[in-house]
Enzyme design. Structure first.
Site, PDB file in Angstrom:
ATOM      1  N   SER A  18       0.834  -1.216   0.000  1.00  0.00           N
ATOM      2  CA  SER A  18       0.000   0.000   0.000  1.00  0.00           C
ATOM      3  C   SER A  18       0.868   1.267   0.000  1.00  0.00           C
ATOM      4  O   SER A  18       0.498   2.272  -0.619  1.00  0.00           O
ATOM      5  CB  SER A  18      -0.985   0.003   1.167  1.00  0.00           C
ATOM      6  OG  SER A  18      -0.296  -0.028   2.381  1.00  0.00           O
ATOM      7  N   MET A  97      10.637  -6.863   5.291  1.00  0.00           N
ATOM      8  CA  MET A  97      10.722  -7.479   6.614  1.00  0.00           C
ATOM      9  C   MET A  97      12.093  -8.082   6.938  1.00  0.00           C
ATOM     10  O   MET A  97      12.186  -9.016   7.720  1.00  0.00           O
ATOM     11  CB  MET A  97       9.621  -8.539   6.770  1.00  0.00           C
ATOM     12  CG  MET A  97       8.217  -7.961   6.658  1.00  0.00           C
ATOM     13  SD  MET A  97       7.914  -6.594   7.807  1.00  0.00           S
ATOM     14  CE  MET A  97       7.781  -7.504   9.338  1.00  0.00           C
ATOM     15  N   ARG A  98      13.126  -7.545   6.318  1.00  0.00           N
ATOM     16  CA  ARG A  98      14.473  -8.018   6.629  1.00  0.00           C
ATOM     17  C   ARG A  98      15.378  -6.839   6.960  1.00  0.00           C
ATOM     18  O   ARG A  98      15.233  -5.776   6.362  1.00  0.00           O
ATOM     19  CB  ARG A  98      15.057  -8.803   5.448  1.00  0.00           C
ATOM     20  CG  ARG A  98      14.414 -10.156   5.341  1.00  0.00           C
ATOM     21  CD  ARG A  98      14.765 -10.869   4.084  1.00  0.00           C
ATOM     22  NE  ARG A  98      13.818 -11.948   3.927  1.00  0.00           N
ATOM     23  CZ  ARG A  98      13.976 -13.175   4.439  1.00  0.00           C
ATOM     24  NH1 ARG A  98      15.079 -13.475   5.086  1.00  0.00           N
ATOM     25  NH2 ARG A  98      13.047 -14.088   4.286  1.00  0.00           N
ATOM     26  N   LEU A 100      18.595  -4.667   6.866  1.00  0.00           N
ATOM     27  CA  LEU A 100      19.676  -4.413   5.907  1.00  0.00           C
ATOM     28  C   LEU A 100      20.830  -3.753   6.646  1.00  0.00           C
ATOM     29  O   LEU A 100      20.630  -2.766   7.353  1.00  0.00           O
ATOM     30  CB  LEU A 100      19.179  -3.487   4.789  1.00  0.00           C
ATOM     31  CG  LEU A 100      18.076  -4.063   3.912  1.00  0.00           C
ATOM     32  CD1 LEU A 100      17.525  -2.982   2.992  1.00  0.00           C
ATOM     33  CD2 LEU A 100      18.582  -5.236   3.087  1.00  0.00           C
ATOM     34  N   ASN A 114      13.236   4.342   5.290  1.00  0.00           N
ATOM     35  CA  ASN A 114      12.238   3.376   5.760  1.00  0.00           C
ATOM     36  C   ASN A 114      11.076   4.129   6.377  1.00  0.00           C
ATOM     37  O   ASN A 114      11.234   5.269   6.816  1.00  0.00           O
ATOM     38  CB  ASN A 114      12.887   2.464   6.827  1.00  0.00           C
ATOM     39  CG  ASN A 114      11.934   1.417   7.351  1.00  0.00           C
ATOM     40  OD1 ASN A 114      11.198   0.786   6.585  1.00  0.00           O
ATOM     41  ND2 ASN A 114      11.903   1.234   8.657  1.00  0.00           N
ATOM     42  N   HIS A 116       8.348   3.608   9.526  1.00  0.00           N
ATOM     43  CA  HIS A 116       8.097   2.770  10.699  1.00  0.00           C
ATOM     44  C   HIS A 116       6.786   3.220  11.350  1.00  0.00           C
ATOM     45  O   HIS A 116       6.563   4.421  11.514  1.00  0.00           O
ATOM     46  CB  HIS A 116       9.264   2.915  11.690  1.00  0.00           C
ATOM     47  CG  HIS A 116       9.086   2.057  12.897  1.00  0.00           C
ATOM     48  ND1 HIS A 116       9.303   0.694  12.872  1.00  0.00           N
ATOM     49  CD2 HIS A 116       8.647   2.343  14.152  1.00  0.00           C
ATOM     50  CE1 HIS A 116       9.030   0.193  14.065  1.00  0.00           C
ATOM     51  NE2 HIS A 116       8.631   1.181  14.862  1.00  0.00           N
ATOM     52  N   VAL A 151      18.513  -0.780  14.391  1.00  0.00           N
ATOM     53  CA  VAL A 151      17.146  -1.102  13.962  1.00  0.00           C
ATOM     54  C   VAL A 151      16.248   0.088  14.313  1.00  0.00           C
ATOM     55  O   VAL A 151      16.070   0.409  15.486  1.00  0.00           O
ATOM     56  CB  VAL A 151      16.637  -2.395  14.666  1.00  0.00           C
ATOM     57  CG1 VAL A 151      15.183  -2.671  14.289  1.00  0.00           C
ATOM     58  CG2 VAL A 151      17.515  -3.572  14.277  1.00  0.00           C
TER      59      VAL A 151
HETATM   60  C1  GRF Z   1       3.631  -0.601   6.828  1.00  0.00           C
HETATM   61  O1  GRF Z   1       2.588  -0.487   7.742  1.00  0.00           O
HETATM   62  C2  GRF Z   1       4.944  -0.125   7.409  1.00  0.00           C
HETATM   63  O2  GRF Z   1       4.795   0.639   8.546  1.00  0.00           O
HETATM   64  C3  GRF Z   1       5.667  -1.367   7.793  1.00  0.00           C
HETATM   65  O3  GRF Z   1       5.190  -2.359   6.943  1.00  0.00           O
HETATM   66  C4  GRF Z   1       3.887  -2.033   6.455  1.00  0.00           C
HETATM   67  C5  GRF Z   1       3.887  -2.233   4.975  1.00  0.00           C
HETATM   68  O4  GRF Z   1       2.613  -2.187   4.424  1.00  0.00           O
HETATM   69  N1  GRF Z   1       7.097  -1.102   7.770  1.00  0.00           N
HETATM   70  P1  GRF Z   1       2.445  -2.136   2.845  1.00  0.00           P
HETATM   71  O5  GRF Z   1       3.101  -3.384   2.280  1.00  0.00           O
HETATM   72  O6  GRF Z   1       3.062  -0.873   2.345  1.00  0.00           O
HETATM   73  O7  GRF Z   1       0.951  -2.188   2.629  1.00  0.00           O
END
Ligand code: GRF
Length: 210
Positions: A18, A97-98, A100, A114, A116, A151
């Site tokens: 998204s 989800m990793r 770097l 990033n 968060h 992190v």
């Molecule tokens: C987001 O809510 C972001 O905060 C987190 O991962 C989610 C990714 O959502 N790091 P999307 O794949 O952009 O829908």
């Protein structure tokens, strides 16, 4: 600076995509002077790859290798090579989800950002919205930051607050934070693409437009 020059983005994600869609839409409507050169995922059937292809963007799965929370050496080299080949100038993590570190950050110094889902430095790590709910804060939000060796610790570029309501559960709070993310990330990338963000130690400062 040539204002017609578009910053080439490489977007990395593991999930729905998204944030990638919000960035692609903001580029399409002319508010972000950038282009998405490549979308990469460590998950073969991630929604982000389908959604990227829906925008006619080059999108690839690159296997992450043998570890669960980071890329192995071979995978890291493959990600770096793919991004370099695509001429990527800014790496945008959108739900990747990793972690770097090392080689990857040296390949793109101060060029990895990033988003968060909390107001950093509160609630680093996973499920930040749940941490905020469990702690009982009245406001949380989202943060766009440069990625450094830690992190969720790099210099903060932009933040947006989100209220925590007494009737919230994990889903409602997470959904409200994600709405804020989809506003904040394109704004932050726009500022970066316009060359308006400068890093000074652990802070960023906004420089005035020439
Ligand atoms: C987001 O809510 C972001 O905060 C987190 O991962 C989610 C990714 O959502 N790091 P999307 O794949 O952009 O829908």
């Amino acid at each position: 600076m040539n204002i017609d020059k578009k910053l080439r983005l490489g977007i990395l994600g593991s999930g729905k995509g998204s944030n990638m869609v919000a960035i692609a839409e903001a580029i399409a409507n002319g508010s972000v002077p950038a282009e998405i050169a490549l979308v990469l995922s460590d998950v073969a059937d991630a929604g982000i790859l389908d959604r990227a292809r829906g925008f006619n963007l080059p999108a690839r799965f690159i296997a992450p290798g043998k570890f669960r929370t980071k890329l192995d050496e071979e995978a890291e080299a493959a990600y770096i090579a793919a991004l370099r080949e695509a001429g990527v100038e800014l790496v945008v993590l959108a739900g990747f989800m990793r972690i770097l570190k090392g080689e990857f950050l040296r390949a793109f110094p101060q060029r990895v950002v990033n988003i968060h889902p909390s107001l950093l430095p509160a609630f680093t790590g996973l499920e930040a919205w749940k941490q905020a709910l469990d702690y009982g804060v009245k406001f949380t939000g989202c943060t766009v930051h440069f990625v450094d060796q830690g992190v969720d610790t790099g210099p903060i570029i932009a933040q947006q607050t989100v209220p925590v309501l007494s009737r919230d559960d994990e889903q409602t709070l997470h959904a409200r934070i994600q709405i804020a993310e989809r506003q904040l990330y394109p704004l932050a990338i726009s500022a970066l693409a316009r060359g308006l963000v400068r890093v000074e130690g652990r802070k960023t400062v906004t420089v005035s437009q020439q």
